[in-house]
Enzyme design. Structure first.
Site, short mmCIF file in Angstrom:
data_model
loop_
_atom_site.label_atom_id
_atom_site.label_comp_id
_atom_site.label_asym_id
_atom_site.label_seq_id
_atom_site.Cartn_x
_atom_site.Cartn_y
_atom_site.Cartn_z
CB SER A 41 33.63 35.46 38.66
OG SER A 41 34.19 36.62 39.22
CG ASP A 79 37.50 35.45 36.82
OD1 ASP A 79 37.67 35.88 37.97
OD2 ASP A 79 36.55 35.82 36.11
CG ASP A 129 37.20 39.23 36.66
OD1 ASP A 129 37.30 38.79 37.84
OD2 ASP A 129 36.15 39.13 36.00
#
Length: 573
Positions: free
Chosen positions: A146, A303, A305
Site C-alpha cells: 500500500s 497500489d 486504492d
C-alpha cells in the site's frame, strides 16, 4: 540468543541461495548485530486478514521469496481443501521485489495444481478484486505494501468474491503456513507453468471491463468544460494507466501528470512516504500545479486504492482529509441520486467506526441509511454482498474509510482510487459550475451540520518489546479506563472485543440487527458528542488513537481536538 532463534538462523544459513539474502545474513550473524539478527528471526511474519506486510530482507520476520513461498503453500493447501479445481488471480504493484514475489507465488500455486491468472504488468489493487469476480476465480493474491515506505512489501489474499479473506480463512491459512518450512514447498519453473497452461497471463479484456464498469457509475450527463484541467500524480505507483484511461473516457482531456512520479519505481525517489494523505508526498504535484494552475490536484498511492487531493483556494492549495472527501462524496452522490429521480431514502452508505461521525448527520437529513463496520474494507464489501443477496445491490450509495479509501459501484469489494478519482473530478467540476471549489463546498456542509473534525495519534512500538508494550496499553485501557479525556467526562465505553451491535442511523433498516465481529478496539464516548477510539494497527507496529471533536465553529472544534490529542498521547506513552 534464544536457542530456537539460533536453530532457525542455522536452517536459513544452510538453505538460502539468493546472493543478496545470503550476503545480508552473513552480515547479521557477525558479532555486534545480535539485536538486528533477533529482530529478523524472533517470530514468523504474522499472517492475518490483511495477509503479510513487512520490511524487505532476510529472516522469518521479513518479506522475501522464502516467506512468500511458504505463505503461498499455505494458501494453496487452503484452496485445495475447499475447491475441487481451484483458480486464482495474481497481481503486483510497483514495490521492490514485486515481480520476484509474483513469479514465486505463481510457481508454488501451479505446482500445487492451482490455475493462476497473472496480470502481465503492474496494476492497481482494485483491478485484482475485479479480476477475481470477473474471472470467477477461487481467490486472489496481490503483492503490495500500500502506502508504506519503500523498504516494505506485502502479500494480500482475497476470497472468491473479491474481498479480503475472513478471520476464519486467515486462521486456517496461517495454520497451514506453520506446518511447512519455507524451504520445503512445492514449486515449479514459472516458464514451465506457462508452457503447461497452469499459469496464464490475465487477458487484456479484464482490464478493459474494469474501466467500463467504473465508467457506468459516472454521473449521467457529465460533461467537463474544455478548459477544465487536472494535475495527477501516481506517486511512482500503479495508478497511471487506469486513471488516465478513465479520465479520457469521461471526456477530461486536460490532464497533466507529474513527470518525476509518472513511471513506476519501488524506490519512491521523490518522497520517503508515498502516502497521498500527507502534503510532503504531494510537493512535486503542488509545484507543478503552481505552473499549470489546474482546477484540481489528485494523487493515488502506490497500489492505487487510496486517493488524496489538493484544492486551489484563495491562492493556496488546501488538502482535504479522507473523512472530508468521504463526506463530500456522500452528500453529492445523494444529491445526484435525487436529481436522477432515485429514492434517496432507500440508499445505504457504509463507513467504519473510526471514520467521521458527520455522515450520521447527513443520513438523518437525507433519509438514507448509514451503517458502521469495523476497520477494513472487507467489512464494507460484506455489506454490499448482503444487499446483493437480497436483490438490492442498487441500494448501495457508497462506502468509505477515513484512511482515504472509497468505493462507489459494486464492481469490486475493496477501496478503489480509480473510481474515486473519476468522481472527485466530476464533483469538483459540478461545484465549479456553481462558483465553488471543494473546500468551500465542504465548509458549507460544516456550517450546516456542525464542525465534525477528526485527528489521529500514532504511537510506534517496533520490535519484540514493542509488541508487548502495545498489548499492555490495550489491556490497561480495558482494566483501568480513564474517567475523562481532554477534560470531557467519559459517558460511555464500548469494548469491541465483545462483539458489539453494528451502529445504524436512519434509512429503511429493513434488515435485522447485525453484530460486529470481535476486534481489539476500545471506544470512549465523551460529553458534548466528542469521542476517542484506541486501536492497534493491523499492518504496522503502532497503536492509534482516533479523535472525534464537534463544535459550532472550526476554532471551537479544533480546540477540543487539541485537548483530546494531548490526553491521548499521554495514555499511549
Amino acid at each position: 540468543m534464544d536457542q530456537n532463534i539460533e536453530a532457525t538462523v542455522k536452517l536459513w544459513q544452510d538453505n538460502v541461495k539468493e546472493p543478496d539474502l545470503a550476503a545480508e545474513l552473513s552480515e547479521l550473524v557477525k558479532p555486534g548485530n545480535e539485536e538486528q539478527l533477533s529482530d529478523a528471526f524472533y517470530r514468523t511474519l504474522a499472517f492475518g486478514t490483511a495477509g503479510l506486510r513487512g520490511v524487505l530482507g532476510v529472516g522469518t520476520n521479513r518479506m522475501n521469496v522464502y516467506v512468500v513461498a511458504q505463505a503461498t503453500q499455505g494458501v494453496a493447501d487452503y484452496l485445495n481443501a475447499h475447491y475441487e479445481n481451484p483458480t486464482i488471480a495474481l497481481a503486483r504493484d510497483s514495490r521492490l521485489k514485486g515481480e520476484d514475489f509474483q513469479r514465486v507465488a505463481a510457481s508454488v500455486l501451479a505446482a500445487n495444481g492451482v490455475h493462476v491468472y497473472v496480470y502481465p504488468r503492474i496494476e492497481p489493487v482494485p483491478t485484482l478484486s475485479f479480476a477475481v469476480r470477473h474471472l470467477g476465480t477461487s481467490a486472489g493474491i496481490v503483492l503490495t505494501a500500500s502506502h508504506n515506505p519503500a523498504k516494505y512489501n506485502g502479500y494480500k489474499v482475497y476470497n472468491d468474491n473479491g474481498g479480503q479473506i475472513t478471520d476464519e480463512a486467515a486462521a486456517e491459512i496461517s495454520a497451514n503456513i506453520a506446518k511447512v518450512s519455507p524451504f520445503d514447498v512445492k514449486t515449479m519453473d514459472f516458464d514451465e507453468g506457462l508452457e503447461q497452461g497452469l499459469i496464464e497471463w490475465t487477458p487484456e479484456e479484464v482490464l478493459d471491463s474494469f474501466i467500463q464498469s467504473i465508467k457506468k457509475v459516472s454521473v449521467p450527463g457529465f460533461k467537463a468544460s474544455p478548459d477544465y484541467s487536472v494535475v495527477y500524480t501516481p506517486l511512482n505507483g500503479t495508478g497511471m494507466e487506469c486513471v488516465t484511461r478513465i479520465l479520457k473516457e469521461i471526456g477530461v482531456e486536460n490532464v497533466t501528470v507529474v513527470p518525476e512520479q509518472a513511471e513506476p519505481d519501488g524506490n519512491f525517489p521523490t518522497c520517503n512516504y508515498p502516502n497521498p494523505e500527507f502534503r510532503e508526498a504531494l510537493e512535486l504535484g503542488l509545484k507543478l500545479a503552481d505552473e499549470v494552475k489546474p482546477n484540481l490536484l489528485v494523487a493515488t498511492d502506490p497500489d492505487a486504492d487510496r486517493m488524496g487531493s489538493a484544492i486551489p483556494h484563495d491562492g493556496d492549495y488546501v488538502l482535504l482529509s479522507g473523512n472530508e472527501m468521504g463526506v463530500l462524496l456522500m452528500d453529492w452522490l445523494a444529491n445526484m441520486a435525487k436529481e436522477n429521480g432515485e429514492d434517496v431514502a432507500s440508499k445505504v452508505a457504509v463507513s467504519t467506526i473510526v471514520s467521521s461521525a458527520m455522515p450520521d448527520a447527513l443520513a438523518c437529513d437525507w433519509g438514507f441509511e448509514m451503517r458502521r463496520v469495523l476497520t477494513g474494507f472487507k467489512y464494507i464489501g460484506d455489506q454490499i454482498d448482503q444487499l446483493k443477496n437480497a436483490g438490492e445491490e442498487d441500494r448501495f450509495l457508497m462506502g468509505f474509510e477515513e484512511s482515504y479509501g472509497y468505493l462507489v459501484g459494486t464492481h469490486a469489494r475493496d477501496k478503489d482510487a480509480i473510481v474515486a478519482t473519476m468522481l472527485c473530478v466530476e464533483m469538483a467540476s459540478y461545484y465549479a459550475q456553481k462558483g465553488m471549489d471543494l473546500y468551500e463546498a465542504m465548509d458549507a456542509l460544516y456550517k450546516k451540520y456542525g464542525y465534525y473534525l477528526n485527528g489521529t495519534v500514532n504511537a510506534s512500538f517496533p520490535g519484540e518489546s514493542g509488541a508487548q508494550k502495545m498489548a499492555g496499553i490495550m489491556s490497561g485501557l480495558r482494566e483501568n479506563p480513564p474517567a475523562e479525556i481532554g477534560g470531557f467526562k467519559v459517558v460511555g465505553m464500548t469494548d469491541y472485543a465483545a462483539c458489539a451491535e453494528m451502529p445504524r442511523v436512519s434509512g429503511l433498516q429493513k434488515e435485522a440487527t447485525q453484530e460486529l465481529p470481535a476486534a481489539n478496539v476500545i471506544e470512549f464516548r465523551l460529553e458534548d458528542d466528542n469521542k476517542v477510539i484506541f486501536r492497534p494497527s493491523g499492518t504496522e507496529p503502532k497503536v492509534k488513537a482516533y479523535l472525534f471533536s464537534k463544535g459550532a465553529t472550526r476554532e471551537e472544534s479544533e480546540a477540543v481536538r487539541d485537548r483530546l490529542r494531548a490526553d491521548s498521547e499521554a495514555l499511549l506513552s
